[in-house]
Design a protein around this motif. Structure first.
Motif, PDB file in Angstrom:
ATOM      1  N   PHE A   1       0.844  -1.201   0.000  1.00 53.55           N
ATOM      2  CA  PHE A   1       0.000   0.000   0.000  1.00 53.55           C
ATOM      3  C   PHE A   1       0.875   1.245   0.000  1.00 53.55           C
ATOM      4  N   SER A   2       0.682   2.117  -0.959  1.00 54.50           N
ATOM      5  CA  SER A   2       1.286   3.448  -1.000  1.00 54.50           C
ATOM      6  C   SER A   2       2.747   3.486  -0.555  1.00 54.50           C
ATOM      7  N   GLY A   3       3.572   2.760  -1.244  1.00 54.58           N
ATOM      8  CA  GLY A   3       4.999   2.801  -0.940  1.00 54.58           C
ATOM      9  C   GLY A   3       5.464   1.756   0.054  1.00 54.58           C
TER      10      GLY A   3
ATOM     11  N   SER B   1       3.604   8.259   7.387  1.00 55.81           N
ATOM     12  CA  SER B   1       2.412   8.778   6.697  1.00 55.81           C
ATOM     13  C   SER B   1       1.683   7.661   5.951  1.00 55.81           C
ATOM     14  N   ASN B   2       2.432   6.708   5.420  1.00 57.49           N
ATOM     15  CA  ASN B   2       1.799   5.586   4.723  1.00 57.49           C
ATOM     16  C   ASN B   2       0.941   4.757   5.676  1.00 57.49           C
TER      17      ASN B   2
ATOM     18  N   GLU C   1      -2.243   6.788   6.220  1.00 56.59           N
ATOM     19  CA  GLU C   1      -3.131   6.708   5.052  1.00 56.59           C
ATOM     20  C   GLU C   1      -3.780   5.333   4.936  1.00 56.59           C
ATOM     21  N   ALA C   2      -3.028   4.281   5.226  1.00 56.75           N
ATOM     22  CA  ALA C   2      -3.588   2.933   5.172  1.00 56.75           C
ATOM     23  C   ALA C   2      -4.709   2.778   6.193  1.00 56.75           C
TER      24      ALA C   2
ATOM     25  N   SER D   1      -9.154   8.015   0.748  1.00 57.55           N
ATOM     26  CA  SER D   1      -8.013   8.716   1.286  1.00 57.55           C
ATOM     27  C   SER D   1      -8.132  10.192   0.933  1.00 57.55           C
TER      28      SER D   1
ATOM     29  N   ARG E   1      -5.880  12.413   0.611  1.00 59.77           N
ATOM     30  CA  ARG E   1      -4.860  12.809  -0.360  1.00 59.77           C
ATOM     31  C   ARG E   1      -5.248  12.365  -1.776  1.00 59.77           C
ATOM     32  N   TRP E   2      -5.928  11.228  -1.908  1.00 59.61           N
ATOM     33  CA  TRP E   2      -6.286  10.707  -3.217  1.00 59.61           C
ATOM     34  C   TRP E   2      -7.549  11.349  -3.797  1.00 59.61           C
TER      35      TRP E   2
END
Length: 128
Positions: A80-82, A109-110, A113-114, A123, A125-126
């Protein structure tokens, strides 16, 4: 137990009531506004409209009570995201704010966000 620990162990309403009561510089009007905000939007609007005045609240008797809600002990994220392979962050479950810190780019931060995505299905940001 530190002062901060004691504040976290008590309901926020009690901490705020104690703080405004102890602040001699606050006018009664400001204290009424804070009390109305604690009661909710209807009480605040009634105060602003001059319809009512909030009632002083007694501190709750929270001694020995279990906190309401759920607390995360751990979050595990994979792909997930990086975050590639499975990564786990252990948390200290308790009322209040949990701060996850690390060097830039280390993934904190990942994890946030998860968790946001898992709870809300989206999310912030998304969205844009």
């Amino acid at each position: 137990m530190t002062v901060a620990d004691n504040a976290v162990a008590r309901p926020l309403v009690d901490v705020v009531l104690e703080a405004i009561d102890a602040d001699e510089k606050l006018s009664d009007d400001v204290k009424y506004l804070v009390l109305a905000v604690l009661e909710g939007p209807t009480a605040l609007q009634q105060l602003l409209d001059g319809i009512s005045t909030p009632q002083a609240r007694e501190e709750s008797d929270a001694s020995g009570e279990e906190p309401v809600g759920a607390f995360l002990k751990q979050i595990t994220v994979a792909g997930f995201s990086g975050i590639g392979p499975k990564a786990t962050s252990d948390l200290h479950p308790a009322p209040g704010i949990t701060i996850v810190s690390g060097r830039n780019g280390s993934g904190e931060s990942n994890f946030a966000e998860a968790l946001e995505f898992a709870v809300t299905g989206s999310s912030y940001r998304w969205e844009n």
